[in-house]
Design a protein around this motif. Sequence first.
Motif, PDB file in Angstrom:
ATOM      1  N   GLU A 366     -20.964  -0.270 -30.392  1.00  0.00           N
ATOM      2  CA  GLU A 366     -20.109   0.542 -31.256  1.00  0.00           C
ATOM      3  C   GLU A 366     -19.528  -0.332 -32.351  1.00  0.00           C
ATOM      4  N   LEU A 367     -19.508   0.195 -33.566  1.00  0.00           N
ATOM      5  CA  LEU A 367     -19.050  -0.551 -34.729  1.00  0.00           C
ATOM      6  C   LEU A 367     -17.541  -0.476 -34.916  1.00  0.00           C
ATOM      7  N   GLN A 368     -16.923   0.638 -34.539  1.00  0.00           N
ATOM      8  CA  GLN A 368     -15.502   0.847 -34.793  1.00  0.00           C
ATOM      9  C   GLN A 368     -14.682   0.537 -33.535  1.00  0.00           C
ATOM     10  N   MET A 369     -13.553  -0.157 -33.741  1.00  0.00           N
ATOM     11  CA  MET A 369     -12.730  -0.568 -32.613  1.00  0.00           C
ATOM     12  C   MET A 369     -12.098   0.627 -31.898  1.00  0.00           C
ATOM     13  N   GLY A 370     -11.743   1.671 -32.656  1.00  0.00           N
ATOM     14  CA  GLY A 370     -11.081   2.815 -32.041  1.00  0.00           C
ATOM     15  C   GLY A 370     -11.927   3.481 -30.980  1.00  0.00           C
ATOM     16  N   PRO A 371     -13.119   3.988 -31.333  1.00  0.00           N
ATOM     17  CA  PRO A 371     -13.947   4.635 -30.310  1.00  0.00           C
ATOM     18  C   PRO A 371     -14.379   3.665 -29.214  1.00  0.00           C
ATOM     19  N   PHE A 372     -14.562   2.375 -29.555  1.00  0.00           N
ATOM     20  CA  PHE A 372     -14.893   1.401 -28.519  1.00  0.00           C
ATOM     21  C   PHE A 372     -13.800   1.347 -27.450  1.00  0.00           C
ATOM     22  N   ALA A 373     -12.541   1.296 -27.887  1.00  0.00           N
ATOM     23  CA  ALA A 373     -11.434   1.240 -26.935  1.00  0.00           C
ATOM     24  C   ALA A 373     -11.371   2.513 -26.097  1.00  0.00           C
ATOM     25  N   VAL A 374     -11.632   3.664 -26.724  1.00  0.00           N
ATOM     26  CA  VAL A 374     -11.640   4.914 -25.953  1.00  0.00           C
ATOM     27  C   VAL A 374     -12.778   4.901 -24.938  1.00  0.00           C
ATOM     28  N   ALA A 375     -13.929   4.341 -25.317  1.00  0.00           N
ATOM     29  CA  ALA A 375     -15.049   4.246 -24.380  1.00  0.00           C
ATOM     30  C   ALA A 375     -14.669   3.382 -23.184  1.00  0.00           C
ATOM     31  N   GLU A 376     -14.027   2.241 -23.445  1.00  0.00           N
ATOM     32  CA  GLU A 376     -13.569   1.398 -22.340  1.00  0.00           C
ATOM     33  C   GLU A 376     -12.551   2.135 -21.484  1.00  0.00           C
ATOM     34  N   LEU A 377     -11.619   2.832 -22.146  1.00  0.00           N
ATOM     35  CA  LEU A 377     -10.589   3.562 -21.428  1.00  0.00           C
ATOM     36  C   LEU A 377     -11.205   4.644 -20.537  1.00  0.00           C
ATOM     37  N   ARG A 378     -12.134   5.405 -21.100  1.00  0.00           N
ATOM     38  CA  ARG A 378     -12.791   6.469 -20.328  1.00  0.00           C
ATOM     39  C   ARG A 378     -13.609   5.897 -19.184  1.00  0.00           C
ATOM     40  N   THR A 379     -14.355   4.815 -19.464  1.00  0.00           N
ATOM     41  CA  THR A 379     -15.222   4.250 -18.444  1.00  0.00           C
ATOM     42  C   THR A 379     -14.407   3.672 -17.295  1.00  0.00           C
ATOM     43  N   SER A 380     -13.323   2.949 -17.626  1.00  0.00           N
ATOM     44  CA  SER A 380     -12.460   2.404 -16.577  1.00  0.00           C
ATOM     45  C   SER A 380     -11.892   3.524 -15.714  1.00  0.00           C
ATOM     46  N   ASP A 381     -11.457   4.594 -16.362  1.00  0.00           N
ATOM     47  CA  ASP A 381     -10.894   5.723 -15.629  1.00  0.00           C
ATOM     48  C   ASP A 381     -11.948   6.377 -14.739  1.00  0.00           C
ATOM     49  N   LEU A 382     -13.178   6.467 -15.250  1.00  0.00           N
ATOM     50  CA  LEU A 382     -14.255   7.080 -14.480  1.00  0.00           C
ATOM     51  C   LEU A 382     -14.579   6.242 -13.245  1.00  0.00           C
ATOM     52  N   LEU A 383     -14.639   4.919 -13.418  1.00  0.00           N
ATOM     53  CA  LEU A 383     -14.932   4.053 -12.271  1.00  0.00           C
ATOM     54  C   LEU A 383     -13.807   4.092 -11.239  1.00  0.00           C
ATOM     55  N   LYS A 384     -12.554   4.198 -11.726  1.00  0.00           N
ATOM     56  CA  LYS A 384     -11.428   4.339 -10.789  1.00  0.00           C
ATOM     57  C   LYS A 384     -11.554   5.619  -9.979  1.00  0.00           C
ATOM     58  N   ARG A 385     -11.988   6.690 -10.644  1.00  0.00           N
ATOM     59  CA  ARG A 385     -12.119   7.970  -9.952  1.00  0.00           C
ATOM     60  C   ARG A 385     -13.132   7.874  -8.815  1.00  0.00           C
ATOM     61  N   TYR A 386     -14.181   7.068  -9.016  1.00  0.00           N
ATOM     62  CA  TYR A 386     -15.199   6.901  -7.981  1.00  0.00           C
ATOM     63  C   TYR A 386     -14.920   5.688  -7.084  1.00  0.00           C
ATOM     64  N   HIS A 387     -13.741   5.052  -7.254  1.00  0.00           N
ATOM     65  CA  HIS A 387     -13.352   3.884  -6.455  1.00  0.00           C
ATOM     66  C   HIS A 387     -14.393   2.774  -6.554  1.00  0.00           C
TER      67      HIS A 387
END
Length: 900
Positions: A366-387
């Motif tokens: 990803e070229l833009q920092m904003g969507p990159f951070a949201v991707a990290e945020l979403r992915t971290s949250d998704l992995l937490k949901r699946y423990h």
Amino acid sequence: MWHDEFRVADLGVRPDYAVRANGELTGYIEFKKPSLPVDPATFSKANREQWEKLRNLPNLLYSNGTEWRLFRDGRQLGETVWFTGSLTSAGNRLVPADPAAFDALLKTFLLWKPAPISQVARLVQHVAPLCRLLRSAVLEQLAAEAKSSSPDNDIRARPFTGLKNDWRKLLFPSADDATFADGYAQAVTFALLLARSDDHLTEGASLHDVGRLLDADHALMGRALQLLTGNVNERFSVTLQLLQRTIAQVNWSAIRTGNRDAYLHLYEHFLTVYDSALRQRSGSYYTPHEVVEDMVRLTENVLRTRLGQADGFGADEVRIVDPAMGTGTYLHAIIERVAEQAADRYGPAMAPDAISRLASRLNGFELQMGPFAVAELRTSDLLKRYHSPLPEGGLSLFVTDTLDNPFVEDEYLPSTFGPLSDSRRRANNLKANIPVTVVIANPPYDDKAENHGGWVEKGSGKHEAAPLDGFRYPGNGRYEHMLKNMYVYFWRWATWKVFDAHEDDQHGVVCFITPSGWATGPGGRGMRDYLRRTCDERWVINLSPEGQRAEVATRIFPGVAQPLAICIFIRKAGAVRNEDHRARVHYRSLTGRRNEKFRQLREIGLDDGGWRETHAGAARPFTPLTQSGWEDFPALDDLFPWGSPGAKSNRSWASAPSPETLRRRWKTLIRETDPAEKGKLFKETRDRTLISKKEPLPGQSASLLPVGKEISVSPTLVRTALRSFDRQWLIADNRVLDYARPDLWASMQDGQFFLNQQSSHKIDSGPAVVATHLLPDTDHFNGRGGRSMPVLHPDGSSNTPAGLLFHLAHALGAKRVAVTELAAYIVAVAGHSAFTERFAEELLTPGVRLPLTRAPGVMESGSHSRQRNPMGLDLRRAVCRPRCGTTRWARRRPPLRMSC
């Protein structure tokens, strides 16, 4: 505590004071001249521009000394408070008309605290304007540093200039000031949001400590936050603290409650408020989850049924890349699919293990920092949901320009940049050295992307060709401007990575949703040829059979007018390839309203009965074979082989409906004595200037002097066909017309007329061919290009292949067929909407083909059709029976096959 910022005059948008209460930033005060009202509705241009930048501050006090107003997020809170007396003469007698109201106003201002944020909409409403203010501040700081008299290497005097230069070396080599300012503002804002999500952010925490805590799981964002906020002056700390106080009130737990993916639309909504123009330029449109899920499903079916990976995305050999990751929607859909399949097969306890094994093979750029951070945020949250824990070394998500040279040498940067430079090295190593099985994405669209395609577009210099050259086709240069589109660059990167880059592993699948013009138009001939030669099988799902600017209710993306398609390509290891190899291409289209298309997409299988075979020719469009016999008809430019794009002046002033208007314009130009003003009137271009000398156009008398020295005020005018139904006058002067096409002018003679077809866009209404006896403009057909075919050559001979007219006469049993009879027949058959409606599917591909009849007398009657029937209906009956919907020539006898 008051922070006086008025002295920094060249920063322009700063409020006069920032105010702290109990050590916390509480708001801003802006003072205006005593005579200037503080009602924004009355502001002049300069004050209104400032107001547009300040209006979204959460707590802003406006005053001119006697009038006081409090604004929250651009809306006035409470009543206006007035003082009595004059500022210049009242002295200590200047008091508020209502002291209690003024006291309440100040208390309300000083006791402000950010409101709790428990909804995505409120988050965007409060955070996006502060991010925009931060971006403006960075731009203004860079401008101020550029004016500084301090040495270039003085970090204290030029902190942001040094930071920008390091940022460019590390991540974005082509970033200008505006790109850096935007990247800075988004990086800081979303790093704080990410820190708040992990409970690392409070109102009082130092940003350096927040970045250090964030560094543990999100190294790039953590170090970026430390670097970007570690050496800022007091003015910036004020703005940053306001942003920090606001984000500290975000309640992620409340936002997530009852919302399976609270982040799905976060960045799209953020961009809409932050900078809607940036959203449009960057192509940042949320891809509907229905599309994402079915693209992922179909791609996994390809892995299983064509590429031997029974476990699909769960197979340890399958490495996946989304090169335009955005907020990570495709990657998250793959994670959820693998988790659900593992749970179904082996039980819920196996889902975390399956995700952990997948995470190391799942990559996003990803070229833009904003969507990159949201991707990290979403992915971290998704992995937490699946423990499932984060993989060692963190997620394989990278801030990088996918299209940049992956083989570039890394420059030395200080150790403080470690996580950022490591991210760049890992991204380049993946791009250059590690084979990839799947590339899946919705790449950005930008049709003005010339010189923005990096290494893919330009290569790496004299010694290495640009990968984009693989999409070029011999003799097709005039159409290949279409390749200078961002989505085409991504197509080339993906196909290079999966099919070309690794000689020992050219095995995989590419699945994109993009505009479909390349699949049918002439500019995409090279792309289609490459894909047919390189791949083994392909599926095309036409999402927009309604065409350009279809009814909004039918669009997959309501805001996108271009026709779209989902395309899936595969290349199998070990497949036999020779000069005759062509990929098998399957085609289908989805019709109806948006939800109906989603339903149809959900029901598609790779091997169901809904697919149609397409043309097999190397560069032929990816459109289905038809039952009409269209492929057997001769093309219009086969019957009239000499064609021209038409005359093009590149100067709107050179044509007009009235000849008197042109004479007046010419006279004004010639009599202008100021060279600079004369150049503006003339509108100089690369090909025509005031000093250019050009030969006269054939058949036209003109001066040999350059226009800058011309003295005659009487221009030569001719009538031309500007559009199909728009005749205008034109200055017939080669010094004025950038692309006059002298050969067309030379062909003007008695009996000459021109057939014109749309050659670069599909035709979906109106006539398929138009005719004119006037010189045609380059956009004569319908304002979007086209190609004109003269009936006669300049020497008066027929513009037809040798022997064609004799062959036609023999086939029709006629003594002779004149070229004008053939042309009139073509206009009679194709010059009306009935032809376009009859061959609607065939005309999705640019270029007209003509059914030729064997019926005696029809060709001759075509030459008189203007007198007998201006719409050519008698001729159409001779060729077609409307009641049965079949063509007589197709039902009883084959059309002529022209081999001459």
